[in-house]
Scaffold this motif. Sequence first.
Motif, short mmCIF file in Angstrom:
data_model
loop_
_atom_site.label_atom_id
_atom_site.label_comp_id
_atom_site.label_asym_id
_atom_site.label_seq_id
_atom_site.Cartn_x
_atom_site.Cartn_y
_atom_site.Cartn_z
N GLU A 81 -28.05 -13.49 29.29
CA GLU A 81 -28.19 -12.14 28.74
C GLU A 81 -27.83 -12.09 27.26
O GLU A 81 -28.46 -11.39 26.48
N ILE A 82 -26.81 -12.85 26.88
CA ILE A 82 -26.40 -12.90 25.47
C ILE A 82 -27.52 -13.48 24.62
O ILE A 82 -27.85 -12.94 23.55
N LEU A 83 -28.13 -14.55 25.09
CA LEU A 83 -29.25 -15.16 24.36
C LEU A 83 -30.41 -14.17 24.23
O LEU A 83 -31.07 -14.09 23.19
N ALA A 84 -30.65 -13.38 25.27
CA ALA A 84 -31.72 -12.38 25.23
C ALA A 84 -31.41 -11.29 24.21
O ALA A 84 -32.32 -10.81 23.51
N VAL A 85 -30.15 -10.90 24.09
CA VAL A 85 -29.77 -9.89 23.09
C VAL A 85 -30.07 -10.42 21.68
O VAL A 85 -30.65 -9.70 20.85
N TYR A 86 -29.69 -11.65 21.40
CA TYR A 86 -29.98 -12.23 20.08
C TYR A 86 -31.48 -12.34 19.83
O TYR A 86 -31.94 -12.10 18.72
N GLU A 87 -32.25 -12.70 20.84
CA GLU A 87 -33.70 -12.80 20.67
C GLU A 87 -34.30 -11.44 20.35
O GLU A 87 -35.14 -11.31 19.47
N THR A 88 -33.86 -10.41 21.05
CA THR A 88 -34.32 -9.05 20.77
C THR A 88 -33.96 -8.64 19.34
O THR A 88 -34.77 -8.04 18.63
N ALA A 89 -32.74 -8.98 18.92
CA ALA A 89 -32.30 -8.66 17.56
C ALA A 89 -33.14 -9.38 16.51
O ALA A 89 -33.51 -8.80 15.49
N THR B 248 -34.88 -12.97 7.76
CA THR B 248 -33.92 -14.07 7.66
C THR B 248 -32.66 -13.84 8.51
O THR B 248 -31.87 -14.76 8.68
N GLN B 249 -32.49 -12.62 9.02
CA GLN B 249 -31.31 -12.34 9.85
C GLN B 249 -31.44 -13.10 11.17
O GLN B 249 -32.39 -12.91 11.90
N TRP B 250 -30.49 -13.94 11.47
CA TRP B 250 -30.49 -14.76 12.68
C TRP B 250 -31.80 -15.53 12.84
O TRP B 250 -32.36 -15.65 13.94
N ALA B 251 -32.31 -16.06 11.74
CA ALA B 251 -33.59 -16.77 11.75
C ALA B 251 -33.53 -18.01 12.64
O ALA B 251 -32.47 -18.59 12.87
N GLY B 252 -34.68 -18.39 13.13
CA GLY B 252 -34.78 -19.57 13.99
C GLY B 252 -34.03 -19.35 15.28
O GLY B 252 -34.20 -18.34 15.94
N MET C 56 -35.24 -7.40 13.72
CA MET C 56 -35.00 -7.63 12.30
C MET C 56 -36.26 -8.10 11.59
O MET C 56 -36.58 -7.64 10.50
N ASN C 57 -36.97 -9.02 12.21
CA ASN C 57 -38.20 -9.54 11.62
C ASN C 57 -39.24 -8.43 11.44
O ASN C 57 -39.91 -8.34 10.41
N ASN C 58 -39.37 -7.56 12.43
CA ASN C 58 -40.35 -6.47 12.38
C ASN C 58 -39.95 -5.35 11.43
O ASN C 58 -40.77 -4.48 11.14
N ASN C 59 -38.70 -5.36 10.98
CA ASN C 59 -38.22 -4.28 10.13
C ASN C 59 -37.75 -4.77 8.76
O ASN C 59 -36.84 -4.19 8.15
N GLY C 60 -38.38 -5.83 8.27
CA GLY C 60 -38.18 -6.26 6.90
C GLY C 60 -37.00 -7.18 6.64
O GLY C 60 -36.63 -7.40 5.49
N ASN C 61 -36.40 -7.73 7.68
CA ASN C 61 -35.28 -8.65 7.49
C ASN C 61 -35.53 -9.93 8.30
O ASN C 61 -34.83 -10.20 9.27
#
Length: 73
Positions: free
Chosen positions: A13-21, A32-36, A25-30
């Motif tokens: 579930e934690i990994l899924a939260v980071y993937e959603t984030a 590089t946040q938690w990239a890769g 972030m990518n869809n909203n102009g950021n």
Amino acid sequence: MEISIATHDMLPEILAVYETARIFMNNNGNPTQWAGNYPQENMLIDDINNKNLYVIKEADVIEGVFYFSKGPD
């Protein structure tokens, strides 16, 4: 809302939260946040082992994750 120390059984579930984030972030102009794959799974396991990773749960669903440790950043 409940905040608790993360446990190993919460890792999927934690990994899924980071993937959603990352997607948000990518869809909203950021893009590089938690990239890769950051944070990598082994980092999260270390944080869980050290009792520095926390989850925010609402109705038993993990809605957020954060790292907390006393000391220098």
